[in-house]
Write an enzyme that holds these catalytic residues in place. Structure first.
Site, PDB file in Angstrom:
ATOM      1  N   LYS A 130       0.848  -1.204   0.000  1.00 49.63           N
ATOM      2  CA  LYS A 130       0.000   0.000   0.000  1.00 49.63           C
ATOM      3  C   LYS A 130       0.879   1.247   0.000  1.00 49.63           C
ATOM      4  O   LYS A 130       0.571   2.225  -0.672  1.00 49.63           O
ATOM      5  CB  LYS A 130      -0.895   0.039   1.249  1.00 49.63           C
ATOM      6  CG  LYS A 130      -2.136  -0.817   1.174  1.00 49.63           C
ATOM      7  CD  LYS A 130      -3.028  -0.483   2.368  1.00 49.63           C
ATOM      8  CE  LYS A 130      -4.216  -1.406   2.467  1.00 49.63           C
ATOM      9  NZ  LYS A 130      -5.044  -1.126   3.656  1.00 49.63           N
TER      10      LYS A 130
ATOM     11  N   ASP B  42      -8.757   2.077   3.860  1.00 49.91           N
ATOM     12  CA  ASP B  42      -9.431   0.838   4.248  1.00 49.91           C
ATOM     13  C   ASP B  42     -10.065   0.296   2.987  1.00 49.91           C
ATOM     14  O   ASP B  42     -10.797   1.007   2.289  1.00 49.91           O
ATOM     15  CB  ASP B  42     -10.464   1.036   5.350  1.00 49.91           C
ATOM     16  CG  ASP B  42     -10.803  -0.307   5.982  1.00 49.91           C
ATOM     17  OD1 ASP B  42      -9.890  -0.933   6.563  1.00 49.91           O
ATOM     18  OD2 ASP B  42     -11.954  -0.767   5.860  1.00 49.91           O
TER      19      ASP B  42
HETATM   20  P1  IMP Z   1      -7.108  -3.358   5.204  1.00 53.75           P
HETATM   21  O1  IMP Z   1      -5.649  -3.262   5.371  1.00 53.75           O
HETATM   22  O2  IMP Z   1      -7.878  -3.615   6.442  1.00 53.75           O
HETATM   23  O3  IMP Z   1      -7.664  -2.207   4.416  1.00 53.75           O
HETATM   24  O4  IMP Z   1      -7.335  -4.691   4.352  1.00 53.75           O
HETATM   25  C1  IMP Z   1      -7.516  -4.678   3.014  1.00 53.75           C
HETATM   26  C2  IMP Z   1      -7.484  -6.106   2.491  1.00 53.75           C
HETATM   27  O5  IMP Z   1      -8.266  -6.143   1.291  1.00 53.75           O
HETATM   28  C3  IMP Z   1      -6.074  -6.520   2.079  1.00 53.75           C
HETATM   29  O6  IMP Z   1      -5.411  -7.218   3.075  1.00 53.75           O
HETATM   30  C4  IMP Z   1      -6.333  -7.394   0.870  1.00 53.75           C
HETATM   31  O7  IMP Z   1      -6.652  -8.685   1.287  1.00 53.75           O
HETATM   32  C5  IMP Z   1      -7.589  -6.774   0.269  1.00 53.75           C
HETATM   33  N1  IMP Z   1      -7.205  -5.758  -0.733  1.00 53.75           N
HETATM   34  C6  IMP Z   1      -7.355  -4.409  -0.641  1.00 53.75           C
HETATM   35  N2  IMP Z   1      -6.869  -3.792  -1.728  1.00 53.75           N
HETATM   36  C7  IMP Z   1      -6.401  -4.761  -2.521  1.00 53.75           C
HETATM   37  C8  IMP Z   1      -5.748  -4.739  -3.784  1.00 53.75           C
HETATM   38  O8  IMP Z   1      -5.471  -3.702  -4.407  1.00 53.75           O
HETATM   39  N3  IMP Z   1      -5.424  -5.944  -4.273  1.00 53.75           N
HETATM   40  C9  IMP Z   1      -5.695  -7.128  -3.646  1.00 53.75           C
HETATM   41  N4  IMP Z   1      -6.253  -7.202  -2.461  1.00 53.75           N
HETATM   42  C10 IMP Z   1      -6.611  -6.020  -1.890  1.00 53.75           C
END
Ligand code: IMP
Length: 216
Positions: free
Chosen positions: A12, A69
């Site tokens: 990210k 998020d």
């Molecule tokens: P966060 O860090 O709680 O926002 O979790 C987001 C989760 O969604 C990540 O760990 C991935 O599993 C999935 N995710 C979000 N963006 C992407 C992307 O661009 N590609 C693939 N998976 C994603």
């Protein structure tokens, strides 16, 4: 301008810097800002969790903080894994184990349409906040394809390009991805916010918006 990323996800961090660096914005990791937080994502929407993360890191670092998020919403699973994408199947699974479980749970189910969602929130020490949402529609492939990206990228298929996210270059993914879209909207908001030309600060955050500190 320096923003602290409220995340430990290196991928990210790279995507954010790719998109925001030519605006003169540097996104640094929590570690570089001397912060080590495990923010509990107790919200039920991307907006709530994004705000929780950005606010916590802004308060801990004293610097403007940005959070993403994001998650994958699959239509035949009623929007799952959604805000629980990172935790789908429980803690401790690898990305590959998670997307293989998704394929298993979708076996025989239709339609295979899905969307990725990203909500970017930036919190400033004066209490102001910016928020922007991006979505990218696609379908879930029957088998993983490609080596790039992270998370569910190998199974997220973009019909127009006939490729999964994992088969795209970083530039190609950023041009159409949920995070790319949300960051572009955020970038426009930030420019207006910094130039002071935002005519209607707004009392609420809809799809995109600015919350003034005194409104919170
Ligand atoms: P966060 O860090 O709680 O926002 O979790 C987001 C989760 O969604 C990540 O760990 C991935 O599993 C999935 N995710 C979000 N963006 C992407 C992307 O661009 N590609 C693939 N998976 C994603």
């Amino acid at each position: 301008m320096k923003l602290v990323l409220a995340s430990k996800n290196e991928k990210k961090l790279v995507e954010m810097n790719d998109i925001l660096s030519h605006l003169g914005i540097e996104v640094c990791s929590e570690a570089e800002a001397g912060v080590d937080l495990e923010v509990e994502e107790t919200g039920t929407t991307f907006e709530e969790n994004s705000m929780l993360k950005a606010k916590a890191v802004m308060e801990a670092s004293g610097l403007p903080a940005i959070a993403d998020d994001s998650g994958l919403c699959v239509d035949c699973l009623n929007g799952a894994p959604g805000v629980y994408s990172a935790r789908y199947g429980g803690e401790g699974l690898s990305d590959e184990q998670r997307y293989r479980m998704l394929l298993e749970n979708m076996r025989g189910q239709m339609p295979r349409t899905a969307k990725f969602v990203s909500v970017i929130t930036c919190c400033f020490p004066n209490g102001d906040a910016l928020s922007a949402r991006g979505e990218c529609p696609g379908t879930i492939a029957y088998a993983p394809m490609g080596e790039g990206g992270f998370g569910y990228d190998p199974v997220f298929f973009v019909p127009e390009l006939k490729k999964t996210f994992a088969q795209l270059t970083a530039e190609e993914k950023n041009a159409i991805s949920h995070r790319g879209i949300a960051l572009k909207l955020f970038r426009e908001q930030l420019e207006r916010y910094l130039s002071g030309s935002e005519s209607d600060p707004g009392k609420s955050v809809g799809v995109t918006g600015i919350i003034r500190g005194e409104d919170q």
